[in-house]
Design a protein around this motif. Structure first.
Motif, PDB file in Angstrom:
ATOM      1  N   HIS A  91       1.037  -0.930  -0.073  1.00 25.58           N
ATOM      2  CA  HIS A  91      -0.022  -0.334  -0.174  1.00 25.58           C
ATOM      3  C   HIS A  91       0.740   1.065   0.228  1.00 25.58           C
ATOM      4  O   HIS A  91       1.681   1.373   0.631  1.00 25.58           O
ATOM      5  CB  HIS A  91      -1.093   0.031   1.040  1.00 25.58           C
ATOM      6  N   PRO A  92       0.501   2.636  -0.862  1.00 25.35           N
ATOM      7  CA  PRO A  92       1.431   3.698  -0.825  1.00 25.35           C
ATOM      8  C   PRO A  92       1.378   4.484   0.139  1.00 25.35           C
ATOM      9  O   PRO A  92       2.272   5.096   0.288  1.00 25.35           O
ATOM     10  CB  PRO A  92       1.061   3.779  -2.192  1.00 25.35           C
ATOM     11  N   LEU A  93       0.248   4.645   1.043  1.00 29.68           N
ATOM     12  CA  LEU A  93      -0.273   5.088   2.259  1.00 29.68           C
ATOM     13  C   LEU A  93      -0.955   4.241   3.061  1.00 29.68           C
ATOM     14  O   LEU A  93      -1.811   4.215   3.076  1.00 29.68           O
ATOM     15  CB  LEU A  93      -1.225   5.899   1.814  1.00 29.68           C
ATOM     16  N   VAL A  94      -0.094   4.828   4.324  1.00 27.83           N
ATOM     17  CA  VAL A  94      -0.011   3.967   5.791  1.00 27.83           C
ATOM     18  C   VAL A  94       0.077   5.040   6.749  1.00 27.83           C
ATOM     19  O   VAL A  94       1.009   5.600   6.886  1.00 27.83           O
ATOM     20  CB  VAL A  94       0.726   2.600   5.821  1.00 27.83           C
ATOM     21  N   LEU A  95      -1.723   4.974   7.326  1.00 32.11           N
ATOM     22  CA  LEU A  95      -0.780   5.737   8.404  1.00 32.11           C
ATOM     23  C   LEU A  95      -1.148   4.919   9.716  1.00 32.11           C
ATOM     24  O   LEU A  95      -1.281   3.698   9.947  1.00 32.11           O
ATOM     25  CB  LEU A  95      -2.614   6.227   9.277  1.00 32.11           C
ATOM     26  N   LEU A  96       0.339   4.648  10.457  1.00 35.12           N
ATOM     27  CA  LEU A  96       0.386   3.688  11.360  1.00 35.12           C
ATOM     28  C   LEU A  96       0.402   4.465  13.068  1.00 35.12           C
ATOM     29  O   LEU A  96       1.218   5.405  13.335  1.00 35.12           O
ATOM     30  CB  LEU A  96       2.105   3.454  11.692  1.00 35.12           C
ATOM     31  N   GLU A  97      -0.403   4.135  13.309  1.00 34.33           N
ATOM     32  CA  GLU A  97      -0.365   4.201  15.550  1.00 34.33           C
ATOM     33  C   GLU A  97       0.167   3.214  16.086  1.00 34.33           C
ATOM     34  O   GLU A  97       0.099   2.012  16.004  1.00 34.33           O
ATOM     35  CB  GLU A  97      -1.811   4.191  15.335  1.00 34.33           C
ATOM     36  N   PHE A  98       1.080   3.998  16.841  1.00 30.15           N
ATOM     37  CA  PHE A  98       2.136   3.368  17.571  1.00 30.15           C
ATOM     38  C   PHE A  98       1.612   3.179  18.564  1.00 30.15           C
ATOM     39  O   PHE A  98       0.705   4.768  19.803  1.00 30.15           O
ATOM     40  CB  PHE A  98       3.385   4.150  17.624  1.00 30.15           C
ATOM     41  N   TYR A  99       0.548   2.603  19.534  1.00 26.59           N
ATOM     42  CA  TYR A  99       0.688   2.531  21.120  1.00 26.59           C
ATOM     43  C   TYR A  99       0.542   1.181  22.191  1.00 26.59           C
ATOM     44  O   TYR A  99       1.380   0.518  21.431  1.00 26.59           O
ATOM     45  CB  TYR A  99      -1.108   2.538  20.688  1.00 26.59           C
ATOM     46  N   THR A 100       0.888   1.248  22.920  1.00 29.58           N
ATOM     47  CA  THR A 100       1.121   0.483  24.481  1.00 29.58           C
ATOM     48  C   THR A 100      -0.435   0.381  25.065  1.00 29.58           C
ATOM     49  O   THR A 100      -1.059   0.766  25.558  1.00 29.58           O
ATOM     50  CB  THR A 100       1.745   1.081  25.340  1.00 29.58           C
ATOM     51  N   ALA A 101      -0.298  -1.470  25.203  1.00 27.67           N
ATOM     52  CA  ALA A 101      -1.699  -1.623  26.230  1.00 27.67           C
ATOM     53  C   ALA A 101      -1.715  -1.061  27.734  1.00 27.67           C
ATOM     54  O   ALA A 101      -0.476  -0.696  28.037  1.00 27.67           O
ATOM     55  CB  ALA A 101      -1.531  -3.256  26.442  1.00 27.67           C
ATOM     56  N   GLY A 102      -2.737  -0.620  28.199  1.00 26.29           N
ATOM     57  CA  GLY A 102      -2.858   0.024  29.066  1.00 26.29           C
ATOM     58  C   GLY A 102      -2.770   0.898  29.010  1.00 26.29           C
ATOM     59  O   GLY A 102      -3.170   2.486  29.680  1.00 26.29           O
ATOM     60  N   CYS A 103      -2.940   1.894  27.628  1.00 25.18           N
ATOM     61  CA  CYS A 103      -2.466   3.127  27.069  1.00 25.18           C
ATOM     62  C   CYS A 103      -4.158   3.835  27.287  1.00 25.18           C
ATOM     63  O   CYS A 103      -4.956   3.506  25.970  1.00 25.18           O
ATOM     64  CB  CYS A 103      -1.987   3.910  26.425  1.00 25.18           C
ATOM     65  N   GLN A 108      -6.581   3.405  23.720  1.00 25.98           N
ATOM     66  CA  GLN A 108      -7.631   2.991  23.248  1.00 25.98           C
ATOM     67  C   GLN A 108      -8.626   4.115  22.897  1.00 25.98           C
ATOM     68  O   GLN A 108      -9.679   4.037  22.069  1.00 25.98           O
ATOM     69  CB  GLN A 108      -8.084   2.109  24.997  1.00 25.98           C
ATOM     70  N   ALA A 109      -8.792   5.341  23.592  1.00 28.86           N
ATOM     71  CA  ALA A 109      -9.444   6.067  23.106  1.00 28.86           C
ATOM     72  C   ALA A 109     -10.164   6.252  21.641  1.00 28.86           C
ATOM     73  O   ALA A 109     -10.709   6.995  20.972  1.00 28.86           O
ATOM     74  CB  ALA A 109      -9.477   7.347  23.829  1.00 28.86           C
ATOM     75  N   LEU A 110      -7.925   6.363  20.723  1.00 27.33           N
ATOM     76  CA  LEU A 110      -7.758   6.400  19.971  1.00 27.33           C
ATOM     77  C   LEU A 110      -9.085   5.355  18.745  1.00 27.33           C
ATOM     78  O   LEU A 110      -8.797   5.557  17.784  1.00 27.33           O
ATOM     79  CB  LEU A 110      -6.842   6.487  19.450  1.00 27.33           C
ATOM     80  N   GLU A 111      -8.704   4.260  18.899  1.00 30.08           N
ATOM     81  CA  GLU A 111      -8.861   2.955  18.222  1.00 30.08           C
ATOM     82  C   GLU A 111     -10.495   3.199  17.544  1.00 30.08           C
ATOM     83  O   GLU A 111      -9.890   2.779  16.468  1.00 30.08           O
ATOM     84  CB  GLU A 111      -9.813   1.382  18.906  1.00 30.08           C
ATOM     85  N   PRO A 112     -11.650   4.171  17.600  1.00 26.76           N
ATOM     86  CA  PRO A 112     -12.473   3.907  16.726  1.00 26.76           C
ATOM     87  C   PRO A 112     -13.025   5.016  16.330  1.00 26.76           C
ATOM     88  O   PRO A 112     -13.375   5.339  15.144  1.00 26.76           O
ATOM     89  CB  PRO A 112     -13.819   4.554  17.953  1.00 26.76           C
ATOM     90  N   VAL A 113     -11.636   5.785  16.360  1.00 25.39           N
ATOM     91  CA  VAL A 113     -11.515   7.482  15.695  1.00 25.39           C
ATOM     92  C   VAL A 113     -10.585   6.615  14.578  1.00 25.39           C
ATOM     93  O   VAL A 113     -10.737   6.397  13.431  1.00 25.39           O
ATOM     94  CB  VAL A 113     -10.695   8.549  17.051  1.00 25.39           C
ATOM     95  N   LEU A 114      -9.639   5.305  15.026  1.00 25.92           N
ATOM     96  CA  LEU A 114      -9.051   5.412  13.224  1.00 25.92           C
ATOM     97  C   LEU A 114      -9.627   4.700  12.673  1.00 25.92           C
ATOM     98  O   LEU A 114      -9.338   4.263  11.440  1.00 25.92           O
ATOM     99  CB  LEU A 114      -7.659   4.472  14.091  1.00 25.92           C
ATOM    100  N   GLY A 115     -10.994   3.805  13.163  1.00 24.72           N
ATOM    101  CA  GLY A 115     -11.620   2.885  12.144  1.00 24.72           C
ATOM    102  C   GLY A 115     -12.547   3.523  11.677  1.00 24.72           C
ATOM    103  O   GLY A 115     -12.964   3.503  10.240  1.00 24.72           O
ATOM    104  N   THR A 116     -13.048   4.880  11.629  1.00 18.07           N
ATOM    105  CA  THR A 116     -13.540   6.153  11.196  1.00 18.07           C
ATOM    106  C   THR A 116     -13.286   6.234   9.891  1.00 18.07           C
ATOM    107  O   THR A 116     -13.428   6.549   9.164  1.00 18.07           O
ATOM    108  CB  THR A 116     -14.147   6.751  12.082  1.00 18.07           C
ATOM    109  N   VAL A 117     -11.255   6.625  10.249  1.00 18.77           N
ATOM    110  CA  VAL A 117     -10.264   7.411   9.836  1.00 18.77           C
ATOM    111  C   VAL A 117     -10.283   6.007   8.246  1.00 18.77           C
ATOM    112  O   VAL A 117     -10.202   6.725   7.127  1.00 18.77           O
ATOM    113  CB  VAL A 117      -8.991   7.763  10.207  1.00 18.77           C
ATOM    114  N   ALA A 118     -10.174   4.949   8.747  1.00 21.75           N
ATOM    115  CA  ALA A 118      -9.823   4.050   7.756  1.00 21.75           C
ATOM    116  C   ALA A 118     -10.790   4.441   6.378  1.00 21.75           C
ATOM    117  O   ALA A 118     -10.876   3.741   5.885  1.00 21.75           O
ATOM    118  CB  ALA A 118      -9.845   2.545   8.267  1.00 21.75           C
ATOM    119  N   ARG A 119     -12.117   3.964   7.010  1.00 18.78           N
ATOM    120  CA  ARG A 119     -13.691   3.875   6.274  1.00 18.78           C
ATOM    121  C   ARG A 119     -13.716   4.866   5.807  1.00 18.78           C
ATOM    122  O   ARG A 119     -14.528   5.181   4.340  1.00 18.78           O
ATOM    123  CB  ARG A 119     -15.092   2.933   7.134  1.00 18.78           C
TER     124      ARG A 119
END
Length: 114
Positions: free
Chosen positions: A23-35, A39-50
């Protein structure tokens, strides 16, 4: 190639390299468990992907510490935009909404084309 409508999990540098090759364009989120912000960013990134043509991927750098070094991570969540495998933008300002992330992606793409 069509981009997935939800974030893809990337566990290793090899996984990331394969995704970037595909894929020529990738938005990569770095996260850690317990952050909580991550976790709050997860649904936002799903919307961004769609809502965009960018492939969204998530990575816990603790599964492959070479990624933390490669991207010189100082905090999480950190969003890195890769265009043809090259970092063209970085957003490490904590929680961001859908509109802010979409604007970041468009701004970084525009800048990389200049």
């Amino acid at each position: 190639m069509e981009s997935p409508d939800r974030p893809i999990s990337v566990d290793t540098a090899a996984d990331l390299d394969a995704l970037v090759d595909e894929h020529p364009l990738v938005l990569l989120e770095f996260y850690t468990a317990g952050c909580a912000m991550c976790q709050a960013l997860e649904p936002v990134l799903g919307t961004v992907a769609r809502a965009s043509d960018v492939v969204v991927a998530t990575c816990n750098p603790q599964t492959d510490l070479s990624l933390a070094e490669r991207f010189q991570l100082g905090s999480v969540p950190t969003l890195v935009l890769l265009e043809d495998g090259v970092e063209v933008g970085r957003l490490a300002d904590g929680f961001q909404g859908v509109e802010a992330i979409l604007a970041f992606v468009e701004d970084a793409r525009s800048t990389s084309r200049e």
